[in-house]
Scaffold this motif. Structure first.
Motif, PDB file in Angstrom:
ATOM      1  N   GLY A  67      26.604  41.891 142.879  1.00 20.92           N
ATOM      2  CA  GLY A  67      27.560  41.694 141.795  1.00 20.92           C
ATOM      3  C   GLY A  67      28.073  40.275 141.671  1.00 20.92           C
ATOM      4  N   PHE A  68      27.784  39.405 142.668  1.00 21.08           N
ATOM      5  CA  PHE A  68      28.302  38.041 142.645  1.00 21.08           C
ATOM      6  C   PHE A  68      27.277  37.080 142.038  1.00 21.08           C
ATOM      7  N   TYR A  69      27.810  36.083 141.327  1.00 19.37           N
ATOM      8  CA  TYR A  69      26.947  35.088 140.688  1.00 19.37           C
ATOM      9  C   TYR A  69      27.701  33.773 140.636  1.00 19.37           C
ATOM     10  N   GLY A  70      27.013  32.679 140.952  1.00 16.95           N
ATOM     11  CA  GLY A  70      27.706  31.401 141.003  1.00 16.95           C
ATOM     12  C   GLY A  70      27.043  30.321 140.174  1.00 16.95           C
ATOM     13  N   ILE A  71      27.851  29.425 139.632  1.00 21.90           N
ATOM     14  CA  ILE A  71      27.344  28.222 138.968  1.00 21.90           C
ATOM     15  C   ILE A  71      28.180  27.032 139.393  1.00 21.90           C
ATOM     16  N   CYS A  72      27.592  25.830 139.280  1.00 25.60           N
ATOM     17  CA  CYS A  72      28.323  24.594 139.489  1.00 25.60           C
ATOM     18  C   CYS A  72      28.257  23.779 138.208  1.00 25.60           C
ATOM     19  N   THR A  73      29.335  23.068 137.891  1.00 25.98           N
ATOM     20  CA  THR A  73      29.386  22.287 136.658  1.00 25.98           C
ATOM     21  C   THR A  73      30.422  21.180 136.797  1.00 25.98           C
ATOM     22  N   ASN A  74      30.337  20.185 135.935  1.00 27.64           N
ATOM     23  CA  ASN A  74      31.371  19.152 135.870  1.00 27.64           C
ATOM     24  C   ASN A  74      32.243  19.327 134.630  1.00 27.64           C
ATOM     25  N   LEU A  75      32.050  20.467 133.923  1.00 29.85           N
ATOM     26  CA  LEU A  75      32.785  20.734 132.687  1.00 29.85           C
ATOM     27  C   LEU A  75      34.069  21.500 132.976  1.00 29.85           C
ATOM     28  N   THR A  76      35.029  21.358 132.085  1.00 35.65           N
ATOM     29  CA  THR A  76      36.320  22.049 132.241  1.00 35.65           C
ATOM     30  C   THR A  76      36.489  23.168 131.217  1.00 35.65           C
ATOM     31  N   SER A  77      35.392  23.579 130.593  1.00 34.76           N
ATOM     32  CA  SER A  77      35.447  24.603 129.546  1.00 34.76           C
ATOM     33  C   SER A  77      35.855  25.956 130.116  1.00 34.76           C
ATOM     34  N   ASP A  78      36.048  26.919 129.192  1.00 37.92           N
ATOM     35  CA  ASP A  78      36.412  28.284 129.569  1.00 37.92           C
ATOM     36  C   ASP A  78      35.354  28.856 130.524  1.00 37.92           C
ATOM     37  N   PRO A  79      35.762  29.426 131.649  1.00 37.25           N
ATOM     38  CA  PRO A  79      34.812  29.921 132.653  1.00 37.25           C
ATOM     39  C   PRO A  79      33.803  30.928 132.105  1.00 37.25           C
ATOM     40  N   LEU A  80      34.270  31.876 131.309  1.00 37.60           N
ATOM     41  CA  LEU A  80      33.370  32.907 130.799  1.00 37.60           C
ATOM     42  C   LEU A  80      32.394  32.336 129.773  1.00 37.60           C
ATOM     43  N   GLU A  81      32.815  31.292 129.045  1.00 37.83           N
ATOM     44  CA  GLU A  81      31.906  30.632 128.107  1.00 37.83           C
ATOM     45  C   GLU A  81      30.808  29.901 128.875  1.00 37.83           C
ATOM     46  N   LEU A  82      31.152  29.275 129.990  1.00 36.87           N
ATOM     47  CA  LEU A  82      30.157  28.592 130.824  1.00 36.87           C
ATOM     48  C   LEU A  82      29.155  29.593 131.392  1.00 36.87           C
ATOM     49  N   ILE A  83      29.648  30.744 131.782  1.00 36.49           N
ATOM     50  CA  ILE A  83      28.757  31.788 132.291  1.00 36.49           C
ATOM     51  C   ILE A  83      27.810  32.249 131.192  1.00 36.49           C
ATOM     52  N   ARG A  84      28.342  32.424 129.977  1.00 44.65           N
ATOM     53  CA  ARG A  84      27.501  32.859 128.850  1.00 44.65           C
ATOM     54  C   ARG A  84      26.404  31.848 128.554  1.00 44.65           C
ATOM     55  N   VAL A  85      26.786  30.562 128.556  1.00 43.06           N
ATOM     56  CA  VAL A  85      25.803  29.504 128.298  1.00 43.06           C
ATOM     57  C   VAL A  85      24.705  29.529 129.348  1.00 43.06           C
ATOM     58  N   ASN A  86      25.091  29.685 130.605  1.00 40.86           N
ATOM     59  CA  ASN A  86      24.101  29.697 131.684  1.00 40.86           C
ATOM     60  C   ASN A  86      23.163  30.901 131.587  1.00 40.86           C
ATOM     61  N   GLN A  87      23.716  32.037 131.174  1.00 36.49           N
ATOM     62  CA  GLN A  87      22.893  33.248 131.090  1.00 36.49           C
ATOM     63  C   GLN A  87      21.820  33.154 130.000  1.00 36.49           C
ATOM     64  N   GLN A  88      21.985  32.232 129.066  1.00 36.75           N
ATOM     65  CA  GLN A  88      21.017  32.089 127.976  1.00 36.75           C
ATOM     66  C   GLN A  88      19.729  31.403 128.442  1.00 36.75           C
TER      67      GLN A  88
END
Length: 572
Positions: free
Chosen positions: A434-455
């Motif tokens: 159930g766990f999933y991780g990303i690293c980024t230098n962006l300060t955007s909304d966390p769930l939006e970053l997850i959505r972008v990565n999932q694409q």
């Protein structure tokens, strides 16, 4: 219309004929109606001059034809053989691909290249036919040449010219990619701020290494030399640019050179590069913190440092979009039907790189992983019951749950191997469900970053389409320049197909679209036109409506089909 007078030894016969041109502009005649000989005409029309009557009759038919459209009547003779070596069936499905080819300005691009190098063959025809056939009937270049003869316009070049054109296409590959990108902005909306990058490789049916063709880790687990491709795709799902590099090279080093080319030739600056963990080296991440650029990359929870892993798996301190109050994962109930996404985040700094670590937990994803592992454990148990079937373990092989011992507890060699299920491996793996991780230098909304990565799945699907539907491998050319030109045609074919897919609102599968285009054949009739031999469907209706011409009338006249060709070659 006019009359034709046929004089024989015993009689004179008359018929009404008209001049027609075939789809390639070749002039010929066809018989409209046989009027009979002089005796038959006088018998039916007493007191008339047969020749004058025939002329007046032809004039009357001409006037009737001008005043109204009569249904075509095609006569076939059950006793007459068809003409030998005459092609009667043609594909018209490629006309929709041709429309996108011309709207992307590829005809103008090839014309400029031809002016630059001053060669005699038609580069536009060669490149266009290679693209159409890569989508409709993907195979070797020679086979593509033969299959292109089935297109409505056929193919006029020679096979050796096709191979020579590959050398020119390689030289101009970078210019073609950037020009097509700029032209595509007028054709479709491209979300160019988010860019996805990934790599794959393609094998050759050969054993000896040569040039770019080197032994490496094949995605298809093939024992053949491979070349590698790096591909950038934008957030609209359209391929942006590609590069080809040696099969034995580290794919991480392929990102920066191609990205630099995009920044320069494509005139992009504010971009966010999204990759998987395998391509996100420290240098690549730092490079994408410069200027107005950013990065998003997957991060394995298992590979985090001990204190970060403990923080990521700690059930406390989680949040959701709906509530800012901290949530403890142990309080979550009804996991199987819970579709919420929980997250926690922190900034970490190592050496010269400061990045944001974002971890999510999804009960739905946890349930999915548990279900998959349960099935794998069942398969592992069958292996335990049948030790002779044990083979070398792979990353997701159920055998990772199996332990094989060849010695007793006293350290002596056992007569038979002892096979058991390793519960500790199962328990260790389950803690990451159930766990999933990303690293980024962006300060955007966390769930939006997850959505972008999932694409990122879309770039993986592009590779799948390129390898399966477009059959980009195995590769039949050997020269390195021609290998790169081969992938240019595959890249352009993928771009044209993806644009077509979008214009159809992504309502049809790749297999259905290509199969429909491939089967859109028409039959040529002598002088009358072309009769559709394919099934009219919702998909064919949409194609005709989107591109503004139709090939599905009961009979398409020569004039109408010429107009279709003209419309398919209309630039944007």
């Amino acid at each position: 219309m006019r009359i034709k007078k046929s004089v024989s030894k015993n009689s004179i016969s008359y018929s009404v004929i008209e001049n027609v041109r075939d789809i390639n502009g070749k002039s010929t005649t066809r018989v409209i109606e046989a009027l009979g000989n002089e005796q038959e005409i006088r018998k039916k029309h007493p007191g008339v001059d047969p020749e004058e009557w025939a002329r007046q009759y032809a004039k009357k038919l001409t006037e009737e034809q001008k005043s109204q459209r009569e249904p075509s009547i095609i006569k076939f003779n059950a006793e007459k053989l068809i003409d030998a070596d005459e092609q009667r069936s043609f594909n018209v499905g490629y006309l929709f691909l041709q429309s996108l080819y011309y709207q992307l300005g590829l005809s103008k691009i090839t014309q400029d290249i031809q002016s630059k190098y001053k060669f005699e063959y038609d580069l536009n025809e060669i490149l266009s036919k290679l693209i159409y056939m890569r989508i409709l009937h993907p195979n070797s270049k020679r086979s593509s040449f033969e299959q292109a003869k089935q297109l409505l316009e056929g193919i006029q070049c020679e096979p050796h010219q096709m191979y020579r054109a590959l050398d020119i296409l390689k030289k101009e590959s970078d210019n073609i990619q950037s020009a097509v990108y700029k032209n595509s902005l007028k054709l479709v909306q491209r979300h160019k701020k988010i860019l996805y990058y990934d790599c794959t490789n393609f094998y050759f049916e050969m054993e000896q290494e040569e040039g770019l063709k080197r032994y490496g880790v094949s995605k298809e687990h093939r024992p053949n030399p491979i070349v590698q491709m790096g591909l950038f795709m934008d957030a609209s799902g359209l391929p942006l640019a590609f590069s080809i590099f040696g099969g034995n090279e580290n794919e991480q080093t392929s990102l920066k050179p191609l990205e630099k080319k995009i920044l320069k030739d494509f005139e992009l600056s504010e971009i966010v590069v999204c990759t998987d963990a395998g391509l996100s080296s420290k240098n690549n991440r730092i490079y994408n913190t410069l200027g107005s650029r950013g990065f998003i990359t997957t991060q394995s929870i298992k590979k985090l440092k001990k204190h970060l892993k403990e923080w990521a798996l700690d059930p406390s301190g989680w949040r959701t979009k709906a509530s800012d109050k901290p949530i403890n994962l142990t309080s979550i109930k009804n996991i199987e039907n819970n579709k919420e996404t929980y997250y926690k985040e922190r900034w970490i700094k190592e050496n010269d790189l400061e990045q944001r670590l974002l971890v999510t937990f999804s009960p739905k994803y946890k349930h999915y992983q548990e279900t998959i592992r349960k099935r794998q454990i069942e398969r592992a148990l069958k292996k335990v019951e049948n030790p002779s079937s044990l083979k070398k373990k792979r990353a997701n092989d159920p055998l990772r749950f199996v332990t094989v011992k060849h010695a007793t507890t006293d350290g002596e060699i056992a007569e038979n191997m002892h096979v058991t299920l390793d519960e500790s491996v199962i328990e260790k793996e389950a803690q990451y469900d159930g766990f999933y991780g990303i690293c980024t230098n962006l300060t955007s909304d966390p769930l939006e970053l997850i959505r972008v990565n999932q694409q990122r799945w879309e770039i993986e699907e592009s590779f799948r389409i390129m390898k399966t539907e477009l059959k980009s491998r195995p590769i039949y050319v050997r020269n390195d320049d021609r290998v790169e030109a081969h992938f240019l045609t595959c890249f352009l074919s993928l771009l044209i197909y993806r644009i077509l897919e979008q214009k159809l609102d992504n309502n049809f599968s790749c297999q259905k679209i290509i199969k429909t285009l491939r089967e859109m054949n028409v039959m040529k009739t002598s002088g009358d036109g072309y009769i559709p031999l394919y099934e009219r469907t919702h998909l064919t209706d949409q194609l005709h409506e989107i591109f503004g011409f139709r090939t599905d009338y009961e009979i398409n006249t020569i004039k109408k089909m010429k107009n279709n060709l003209k419309l398919s070659r209309k630039a944007k």
